[in-house]
Design a protein around this motif. Structure first.
Motif, PDB file in Angstrom:
ATOM      1  N   MET A   1       0.824  -1.191   0.000  1.00  0.00           N
ATOM      2  CA  MET A   1       0.000   0.000   0.000  1.00  0.00           C
ATOM      3  C   MET A   1       0.866   1.251   0.000  1.00  0.00           C
ATOM      4  O   MET A   1       0.495   2.239  -0.614  1.00  0.00           O
ATOM      5  CB  MET A   1      -0.915   0.009   1.232  1.00  0.00           C
ATOM      6  N   SER A   2       1.982   1.185   0.703  1.00  0.00           N
ATOM      7  CA  SER A   2       2.846   2.356   0.777  1.00  0.00           C
ATOM      8  C   SER A   2       3.387   2.745  -0.588  1.00  0.00           C
ATOM      9  O   SER A   2       3.443   3.926  -0.926  1.00  0.00           O
ATOM     10  CB  SER A   2       4.001   2.093   1.741  1.00  0.00           C
ATOM     11  N   PHE A   3       3.777   1.742  -1.372  1.00  0.00           N
ATOM     12  CA  PHE A   3       4.285   2.041  -2.713  1.00  0.00           C
ATOM     13  C   PHE A   3       3.174   2.617  -3.587  1.00  0.00           C
ATOM     14  O   PHE A   3       3.420   3.516  -4.390  1.00  0.00           O
ATOM     15  CB  PHE A   3       4.868   0.793  -3.373  1.00  0.00           C
ATOM     16  N   LEU A   4       1.963   2.117  -3.456  1.00  0.00           N
ATOM     17  CA  LEU A   4       0.849   2.654  -4.240  1.00  0.00           C
ATOM     18  C   LEU A   4       0.551   4.099  -3.853  1.00  0.00           C
ATOM     19  O   LEU A   4       0.275   4.936  -4.713  1.00  0.00           O
ATOM     20  CB  LEU A   4      -0.394   1.793  -4.055  1.00  0.00           C
ATOM     21  N   GLN A   5       0.612   4.401  -2.573  1.00  0.00           N
ATOM     22  CA  GLN A   5       0.391   5.782  -2.132  1.00  0.00           C
ATOM     23  C   GLN A   5       1.497   6.689  -2.646  1.00  0.00           C
ATOM     24  O   GLN A   5       1.230   7.816  -3.073  1.00  0.00           O
ATOM     25  CB  GLN A   5       0.316   5.841  -0.609  1.00  0.00           C
ATOM     26  N   SER A   6       2.714   6.219  -2.638  1.00  0.00           N
ATOM     27  CA  SER A   6       3.822   7.022  -3.151  1.00  0.00           C
ATOM     28  C   SER A   6       3.696   7.225  -4.653  1.00  0.00           C
ATOM     29  O   SER A   6       4.007   8.301  -5.163  1.00  0.00           O
ATOM     30  CB  SER A   6       5.153   6.353  -2.832  1.00  0.00           C
ATOM     31  N   ALA A   7       3.239   6.200  -5.347  1.00  0.00           N
ATOM     32  CA  ALA A   7       3.042   6.328  -6.788  1.00  0.00           C
ATOM     33  C   ALA A   7       1.941   7.331  -7.104  1.00  0.00           C
ATOM     34  O   ALA A   7       2.043   8.090  -8.069  1.00  0.00           O
ATOM     35  CB  ALA A   7       2.722   4.973  -7.392  1.00  0.00           C
ATOM     36  N   SER A   8       0.907   7.359  -6.270  1.00  0.00           N
ATOM     37  CA  SER A   8      -0.176   8.316  -6.508  1.00  0.00           C
ATOM     38  C   SER A   8       0.251   9.744  -6.203  1.00  0.00           C
ATOM     39  O   SER A   8      -0.329  10.685  -6.727  1.00  0.00           O
ATOM     40  CB  SER A   8      -1.411   7.944  -5.693  1.00  0.00           C
ATOM     41  N   ARG A   9       1.252   9.916  -5.361  1.00  0.00           N
ATOM     42  CA  ARG A   9       1.758  11.258  -5.040  1.00  0.00           C
ATOM     43  C   ARG A   9       2.916  11.674  -5.944  1.00  0.00           C
ATOM     44  O   ARG A   9       3.476  12.760  -5.767  1.00  0.00           O
ATOM     45  CB  ARG A   9       2.217  11.306  -3.588  1.00  0.00           C
ATOM     46  N   PHE A  10       3.290  10.832  -6.901  1.00  0.00           N
ATOM     47  CA  PHE A  10       4.456  11.102  -7.739  1.00  0.00           C
ATOM     48  C   PHE A  10       4.343  12.437  -8.464  1.00  0.00           C
ATOM     49  O   PHE A  10       5.217  13.289  -8.342  1.00  0.00           O
ATOM     50  CB  PHE A  10       4.654   9.961  -8.741  1.00  0.00           C
ATOM     51  N   TRP A  11       3.289  12.610  -9.254  1.00  0.00           N
ATOM     52  CA  TRP A  11       3.171  13.835 -10.055  1.00  0.00           C
ATOM     53  C   TRP A  11       2.976  15.086  -9.209  1.00  0.00           C
ATOM     54  O   TRP A  11       3.601  16.117  -9.492  1.00  0.00           O
ATOM     55  CB  TRP A  11       2.076  13.685 -11.105  1.00  0.00           C
ATOM     56  N   PRO A  12       2.150  15.075  -8.173  1.00  0.00           N
ATOM     57  CA  PRO A  12       2.049  16.289  -7.343  1.00  0.00           C
ATOM     58  C   PRO A  12       3.393  16.689  -6.711  1.00  0.00           C
ATOM     59  O   PRO A  12       3.718  17.874  -6.646  1.00  0.00           O
ATOM     60  CB  PRO A  12       1.024  15.922  -6.272  1.00  0.00           C
ATOM     61  N   GLU A  13       4.177  15.692  -6.270  1.00  0.00           N
ATOM     62  CA  GLU A  13       5.491  16.001  -5.702  1.00  0.00           C
ATOM     63  C   GLU A  13       6.422  16.556  -6.764  1.00  0.00           C
ATOM     64  O   GLU A  13       7.155  17.519  -6.515  1.00  0.00           O
ATOM     65  CB  GLU A  13       6.107  14.750  -5.070  1.00  0.00           C
ATOM     66  N   LEU A  14       6.397  15.971  -7.935  1.00  0.00           N
ATOM     67  CA  LEU A  14       7.264  16.414  -9.016  1.00  0.00           C
ATOM     68  C   LEU A  14       6.896  17.822  -9.478  1.00  0.00           C
ATOM     69  O   LEU A  14       7.770  18.670  -9.674  1.00  0.00           O
ATOM     70  CB  LEU A  14       7.178  15.432 -10.190  1.00  0.00           C
ATOM     71  N   LEU A  15       5.612  18.086  -9.622  1.00  0.00           N
ATOM     72  CA  LEU A  15       5.164  19.396 -10.089  1.00  0.00           C
ATOM     73  C   LEU A  15       5.353  20.494  -9.046  1.00  0.00           C
ATOM     74  O   LEU A  15       5.437  21.666  -9.397  1.00  0.00           O
ATOM     75  CB  LEU A  15       3.700  19.328 -10.528  1.00  0.00           C
ATOM     76  N   SER A  16       5.426  20.119  -7.786  1.00  0.00           N
ATOM     77  CA  SER A  16       5.657  21.129  -6.743  1.00  0.00           C
ATOM     78  C   SER A  16       7.140  21.403  -6.526  1.00  0.00           C
ATOM     79  O   SER A  16       7.502  22.230  -5.703  1.00  0.00           O
ATOM     80  CB  SER A  16       5.019  20.687  -5.427  1.00  0.00           C
ATOM     81  N   GLY A  17       8.005  20.693  -7.264  1.00  0.00           N
ATOM     82  CA  GLY A  17       9.437  20.949  -7.172  1.00  0.00           C
ATOM     83  C   GLY A  17      10.175  20.074  -6.188  1.00  0.00           C
ATOM     84  O   GLY A  17      11.369  20.233  -5.984  1.00  0.00           O
ATOM     85  N   ARG A  18       9.474  19.152  -5.552  1.00  0.00           N
ATOM     86  CA  ARG A  18      10.130  18.249  -4.608  1.00  0.00           C
ATOM     87  C   ARG A  18      10.580  16.985  -5.316  1.00  0.00           C
ATOM     88  O   ARG A  18      10.060  16.633  -6.367  1.00  0.00           O
ATOM     89  CB  ARG A  18       9.175  17.879  -3.479  1.00  0.00           C
ATOM     90  N   THR A  19      11.532  16.292  -4.743  1.00  0.00           N
ATOM     91  CA  THR A  19      11.966  15.008  -5.273  1.00  0.00           C
ATOM     92  C   THR A  19      10.909  13.972  -4.919  1.00  0.00           C
ATOM     93  O   THR A  19      10.553  13.838  -3.753  1.00  0.00           O
ATOM     94  CB  THR A  19      13.315  14.589  -4.656  1.00  0.00           C
TER      95      THR A  19
END
Length: 54
Positions: free
Chosen positions: A1-19
């Motif tokens: 589940m943790s990997f799925l949650q991280s995958a779902s946050r991938f684009w928002p993190e990337l677009l906000s400038g975070r790694t």
């Protein structure tokens, strides 16, 4: 589940400038911690159960 949650946050993190957490190891750390939590509880329970009979 943790990997799925991280995958779902991938684009928002990337677009906000975070790694993204998938790249910096945070996702792996969270998943390992989540996987070990039940084992940790079992080990602690067994220790309490077995150490009282000594």
């Amino acid at each position: 589940m943790s990997f799925l949650q991280s995958a779902s946050r991938f684009w928002p993190e990337l677009l906000s400038g975070r790694t993204p957490s998938l790249f910096n190891g945070v996702a792996a750390e969270r998943s390992i911690s989540a996987a070990l939590k039940p084992a940790s509880r079992a080990v602690k329970a067994n220790f309490r159960r077995l150490s009282s009979k000594a």
